[in-house]
Design a protein around this motif. Structure first.
Motif, PDB file in Angstrom:
ATOM      1  N   SER A 150      14.818  -5.468  -4.152  1.00  0.00           N
ATOM      2  CA  SER A 150      13.750  -5.918  -3.270  1.00  0.00           C
ATOM      3  C   SER A 150      13.171  -7.221  -3.814  1.00  0.00           C
ATOM      4  O   SER A 150      13.297  -7.512  -5.011  1.00  0.00           O
ATOM      5  N   ARG A 153       7.698  -8.884  -6.838  1.00  0.00           N
ATOM      6  CA  ARG A 153       6.280  -9.091  -6.587  1.00  0.00           C
ATOM      7  C   ARG A 153       5.555  -9.178  -7.919  1.00  0.00           C
ATOM      8  O   ARG A 153       5.899  -8.492  -8.876  1.00  0.00           O
ATOM      9  N   GLU A 177       9.062  -1.932 -11.844  1.00  0.00           N
ATOM     10  CA  GLU A 177       8.824  -2.120 -10.416  1.00  0.00           C
ATOM     11  C   GLU A 177       9.202  -0.869  -9.627  1.00  0.00           C
ATOM     12  O   GLU A 177       8.476  -0.428  -8.728  1.00  0.00           O
ATOM     13  N   THR A 178      10.346  -0.272  -9.984  1.00  0.00           N
ATOM     14  CA  THR A 178      10.777   0.942  -9.295  1.00  0.00           C
ATOM     15  C   THR A 178       9.825   2.095  -9.583  1.00  0.00           C
ATOM     16  O   THR A 178       9.516   2.907  -8.699  1.00  0.00           O
ATOM     17  N   ARG A 181       6.915   1.734  -7.331  1.00  0.00           N
ATOM     18  CA  ARG A 181       7.284   2.102  -5.968  1.00  0.00           C
ATOM     19  C   ARG A 181       7.369   3.618  -5.814  1.00  0.00           C
ATOM     20  O   ARG A 181       6.992   4.183  -4.782  1.00  0.00           O
ATOM     21  N   MET A 184       3.943   4.961  -5.454  1.00  0.00           N
ATOM     22  CA  MET A 184       3.461   4.716  -4.091  1.00  0.00           C
ATOM     23  C   MET A 184       4.055   5.742  -3.126  1.00  0.00           C
ATOM     24  O   MET A 184       3.350   6.298  -2.267  1.00  0.00           O
ATOM     25  N   ALA A 185       5.359   6.018  -3.275  1.00  0.00           N
ATOM     26  CA  ALA A 185       6.013   6.981  -2.394  1.00  0.00           C
ATOM     27  C   ALA A 185       5.463   8.382  -2.614  1.00  0.00           C
ATOM     28  O   ALA A 185       5.221   9.129  -1.657  1.00  0.00           O
ATOM     29  N   GLN A 188       2.201   8.615  -0.935  1.00  0.00           N
ATOM     30  CA  GLN A 188       2.362   8.734   0.512  1.00  0.00           C
ATOM     31  C   GLN A 188       2.797  10.143   0.907  1.00  0.00           C
ATOM     32  O   GLN A 188       2.352  10.686   1.929  1.00  0.00           O
ATOM     33  N   LEU A 219       9.967   5.333   3.295  1.00  0.00           N
ATOM     34  CA  LEU A 219       9.744   5.268   1.852  1.00  0.00           C
ATOM     35  C   LEU A 219      11.071   5.310   1.085  1.00  0.00           C
ATOM     36  O   LEU A 219      11.152   4.779  -0.028  1.00  0.00           O
ATOM     37  N   PHE A 222      11.857   1.859   1.040  1.00  0.00           N
ATOM     38  CA  PHE A 222      10.919   1.157   0.169  1.00  0.00           C
ATOM     39  C   PHE A 222      11.323   1.245  -1.309  1.00  0.00           C
ATOM     40  O   PHE A 222      11.204   0.278  -2.049  1.00  0.00           O
ATOM     41  N   VAL A 223      11.807   2.416  -1.742  1.00  0.00           N
ATOM     42  CA  VAL A 223      12.196   2.546  -3.139  1.00  0.00           C
ATOM     43  C   VAL A 223      13.587   1.987  -3.406  1.00  0.00           C
ATOM     44  O   VAL A 223      14.017   1.902  -4.565  1.00  0.00           O
TER      45      VAL A 223
END
Length: 226
Positions: A150, A153, A177-178, A181, A184-185, A188, A219, A222-223
């Motif tokens: 991805s 960021r 970074e993973t 993520r 975050m998942a 969610q 998601l 996203f990951v």
């Protein structure tokens, strides 16, 4: 002596289970704050002093219920996972749906671990490993595959340090970074379940089955699952 001891251990385990079952029943009626050892003892036909030999305090009883709930939802997630031979996205979505199914079938136990904090109660370290079982099930779906890259960021230095520490602690072969993520998942996942169980989706995406499946697939993208 060993036979006698084993019989006593079985009897103790059986009564401990009965106490926990009655506590869960009352949890559905009065919530964690209203739960009392005296009431549990009365319903089981025990004197309070006898019950204290199994659970010396309400906090110990709550901890046992919390550990059981974390283990049960973790087991549901793990059992939903079809295993390493399956497509990782299939595994990911199955874990999401298995976790949601358990929560919907056990709303009061779910509220105990993911609802409002219990005033005056602080969970001990005993709860940490059971609490991570769903997260570990999700991690298992991504560690055996090459994730899609991805766009990078910028991450605050303090957050990156936390993520790198977490990766080392978990022994997971993923980048910082993973790891973020995944958090975050994970957020969610339980946020979506909580909104559904606590009625926050009424008037928007209720019933939520299609929405939940869409979030799970989004998601997975996203990951970086292929």
């Amino acid at each position: 002596m060993p036979a006698t001891q084993n019989a006593r251990e079985r009897a103790r385990a059986e009564l401990t289970g009965e106490i926990a079952d009655e506590a869960r029943r009352q949890l559905a009626e009065v919530g964690a704050q209203g739960l009392s050892l005296r009431s549990v003892a009365r319903e089981l036909g025990m004197v309070s002093s006898a019950l204290y030999r199994y659970f010396p305090s309400k906090e110990r009883l709550l901890t046992a219920l919390i550990v059981d709930a974390y283990n049960d939802i973790g087991e549901a997630a793990e059992n939903a996972d079809p295993g390493h031979g399956e497509d990782p996205r299939t595994r990911w979505e199955a874990i999401w749906h298995g976790t949601r199914a358990w929560a919907k079938a056990h709303p009061h136990e779910y509220a105990l671990i993911y609802g409002s904090p219990i005033p005056g109660y602080q969970a001990p370290e005993d709860t940490l490993v059971p609490a991570g079982r769903v997260a570990f099930a999700l991690i298992a779906t991504i560690t055996a595959v090459e994730l899609r890259e991805s766009p990078p960021r910028e991450m605050p230095p303090g957050l990156r340090e936390q993520a790198e520490t977490l990766v080392r602690t978990l022994g997971a072969d993923v980048s910082a970074e993973t790891a973020i993520r995944l958090i975050m998942a994970w957020t969610q996942l339980f946020g979506s379940i909580s909104f559904e169980l606590f009625g926050q989706y009424v008037g928007s995406v209720d019933p939520t089955g299609d929405y939940f499946g869409h979030v799970a697939r989004h998601l997975a993208d996203f990951v970086g699952l292929p």
